[in-house]
Design a protein around this motif. Structure first.
Motif, PDB file in Angstrom:
ATOM      1  N   THR A   1     -12.887 -30.315 -20.021  1.00 46.00           N
ATOM      2  CA  THR A   1     -13.294 -28.846 -20.548  1.00 46.00           C
ATOM      3  C   THR A   1     -14.719 -28.662 -20.738  1.00 46.00           C
ATOM      4  O   THR A   1     -15.602 -27.933 -20.317  1.00 46.00           O
ATOM      5  N   ALA A   2     -15.363 -29.919 -21.275  1.00 51.65           N
ATOM      6  CA  ALA A   2     -16.943 -29.802 -21.610  1.00 51.65           C
ATOM      7  C   ALA A   2     -17.579 -29.963 -20.478  1.00 51.65           C
ATOM      8  O   ALA A   2     -18.491 -29.252 -20.592  1.00 51.65           O
ATOM      9  N   THR A   3     -17.254 -30.963 -19.513  1.00 50.69           N
ATOM     10  CA  THR A   3     -17.986 -30.929 -18.397  1.00 50.69           C
ATOM     11  C   THR A   3     -17.830 -29.711 -17.647  1.00 50.69           C
ATOM     12  O   THR A   3     -19.108 -29.203 -17.073  1.00 50.69           O
ATOM     13  N   ARG A   4     -16.809 -28.970 -17.620  1.00 51.23           N
ATOM     14  CA  ARG A   4     -16.637 -27.874 -16.747  1.00 51.23           C
ATOM     15  C   ARG A   4     -17.506 -26.655 -17.532  1.00 51.23           C
ATOM     16  O   ARG A   4     -18.190 -26.115 -16.815  1.00 51.23           O
ATOM     17  N   GLN A   5     -17.704 -26.579 -18.959  1.00 54.05           N
ATOM     18  CA  GLN A   5     -18.337 -25.744 -19.598  1.00 54.05           C
ATOM     19  C   GLN A   5     -19.973 -26.017 -19.187  1.00 54.05           C
ATOM     20  O   GLN A   5     -20.852 -25.025 -18.946  1.00 54.05           O
ATOM     21  N   LYS A   6     -20.379 -27.384 -19.002  1.00 53.99           N
ATOM     22  CA  LYS A   6     -21.560 -27.537 -18.604  1.00 53.99           C
ATOM     23  C   LYS A   6     -21.925 -27.454 -17.263  1.00 53.99           C
ATOM     24  O   LYS A   6     -23.079 -26.813 -16.947  1.00 53.99           O
ATOM     25  N   SER A   7     -21.072 -27.541 -16.198  1.00 54.73           N
ATOM     26  CA  SER A   7     -21.378 -27.111 -15.026  1.00 54.73           C
ATOM     27  C   SER A   7     -21.486 -25.686 -14.894  1.00 54.73           C
ATOM     28  O   SER A   7     -22.471 -25.001 -14.266  1.00 54.73           O
ATOM     29  N   GLU A   8     -20.794 -24.769 -15.544  1.00 56.84           N
ATOM     30  CA  GLU A   8     -20.830 -23.353 -15.591  1.00 56.84           C
ATOM     31  C   GLU A   8     -22.306 -23.066 -16.088  1.00 56.84           C
ATOM     32  O   GLU A   8     -22.875 -22.079 -15.844  1.00 56.84           O
ATOM     33  N   GLN A   9     -22.481 -23.695 -17.350  1.00 56.18           N
ATOM     34  CA  GLN A   9     -23.994 -23.345 -17.804  1.00 56.18           C
ATOM     35  C   GLN A   9     -24.976 -23.546 -17.113  1.00 56.18           C
ATOM     36  O   GLN A   9     -25.924 -23.042 -16.871  1.00 56.18           O
TER      37      GLN A   9
END
Length: 366
Positions: free
Chosen positions: A119-127
């Motif tokens: 989840t954290a990795t996906r959030q950062k990719s989206e960011q």
């Protein structure tokens, strides 16, 4: 009644009511959760992630032995102070509800870390994509497909040494409050100083903020970790989460984990872990003074350590009172820093270790 809105996915997956709904299709719990979802429609993602975690736990259930479950119950009982479960040395026949509960704990503990990391990795990719999309100036993309490093000069006077198999994206002009570039791979940056327009490097899951300095960023696709190494000046590094990015953008100063020359940081995105240390071979700082001498003759050890701190920009921690009678006579001109430290410690009967980019000296005195 729990405030499920503030739950994390793994906390929701571990909730008894939620499990009875998802795993056992309990009609009472199903009615409750369907009504809850109608009232909390913005939490559909939370519920979906908790469902996925429970599904993964169910699929992996058969891979966990009775003994592993018993051992986990024993460990958990000691962790919470009850000590009511005896450590098993042979397989123990559990009651079904105990077995399922313990297996869920085992899977959720592992699965929770996995889900948090994903989840954290996906959030950062989206960011990463969101920040890139907000730049209004025309973007320039340079990819180094050759075998030698490529030099790129930006309009503000900053330069980038782009390594092979790397790509840099940047605006043709830095018109906004920030100078922002986007890196995939590895590059060395020489940033022109401008305290009114901080320079940001976004690389995979980590962001670096500087005012004017030189540093290296390594963030190749497929690598688990992102690495930042500082040569001159100071940089601030932080995970590319929405909260951290907003905090950095709203602050003119360097906040977060700050690196100085001869320091590096490795960011493990999956665990959201930042590890700071000294570089393998710290170099002498380019000080605007005469070259520092490392010729010591009956010099108090406090002066010796002060000289090394100033010359390499490192922090040396020691007990000055315990070592007040320690003196050094030696010529240490050509040795690398850690070899200097090793020779000093051998001479005065001390030991050293590196911790969080500092050198810790331990001694019983001289």
């Amino acid at each position: 009644m729990h405030d499920y809105r503030n739950f994390l996915p793994e906390e929701l997956a571990a909730d008894a009511s939620f499990r009875r709904w998802i795993l056992f299709h309990d009609p009472v719990e199903e009615a409750f959760w369907l009504e809850w979802l109608e009232l909390n429609a913005d939490k559909n993602t939370l519920v979906d992630e908790a469902k996925a975690l429970l599904t993964a736990a169910t699929q992996a259930f058969d891979q966990i032995s009775d003994e592993e479950v018993a051992n986990e119950l024993y460990r958990l009982s000691h962790a919470i102070g009850t000590k009511t479960v005896k450590r098993p040395f042979l397989r123990i026949p559990f009651r079904p509800q105990w077995y399922h509960m313990a297996a869920s704990v085992l899977i959720l503990m592992v699965g929770g870390w996995w889900l948090n990391g994903q989840t954290a990795t996906r959030q950062k990719s989206e960011q990463y994509r969101q920040i890139l999309s907000q730049i209004s100036e025309p973007l320039i993309e340079v990819e180094n497909t050759g075998v030698k490093a490529k030099v790129i000069t930006l309009e503000d006077g900053s330069s980038i040494l782009l390594q092979p198999k790397s790509k840099i994206t940047y605006p043709s002009r830095f018109e906004g409050a920030r100078r922002e570039v986007f890196l995939t791979g590895e590059a060395f940056f020489e940033v022109a100083k401008n305290p009114h327009q901080p320079f940001y490097v976004y690389a995979s899951t980590l962001a670096t903020k500087v005012l004017g300095t030189s540093f290296k960023v390594s963030a190749f696709d497929g690598d688990k970790d992102v690495k930042v190494v500082v040569k001159t000046g100071k940089v601030s590094v932080f995970p590319m989460t929405k909260e951290d990015v907003e905090k950095q953008h709203s602050n003119d100063k360097l906040v977060g984990m700050v690196l100085t020359p001869n320091q590096q940081i490795v960011f493990a995105a999956k665990e959201l872990r930042l590890t700071r240390s000294l570089v393998e071979d710290p170099k002498l700082l380019e000080l605007p003074i005469q070259r520092q001498s490392f010729e010591f003759k009956g010099t108090p050890i406090t002066e010796v350590f002060a000289t090394l701190e100033k010359s390499y920009g490192v922090k040396i921690i020691y007990d000055a009172e315990v070592m007040q009678n320690c003196y050094l006579t030696a010529s240490l001109s050509d040795e690398p820093l850690f070899e200097k430290i090793n020779l000093i410690c051998r001479t005065i009967g001390a030991e050293y270790e590196q911790l969080d980019a500092s050198i810790i000296i331990t001694s019983k005195g001289c």
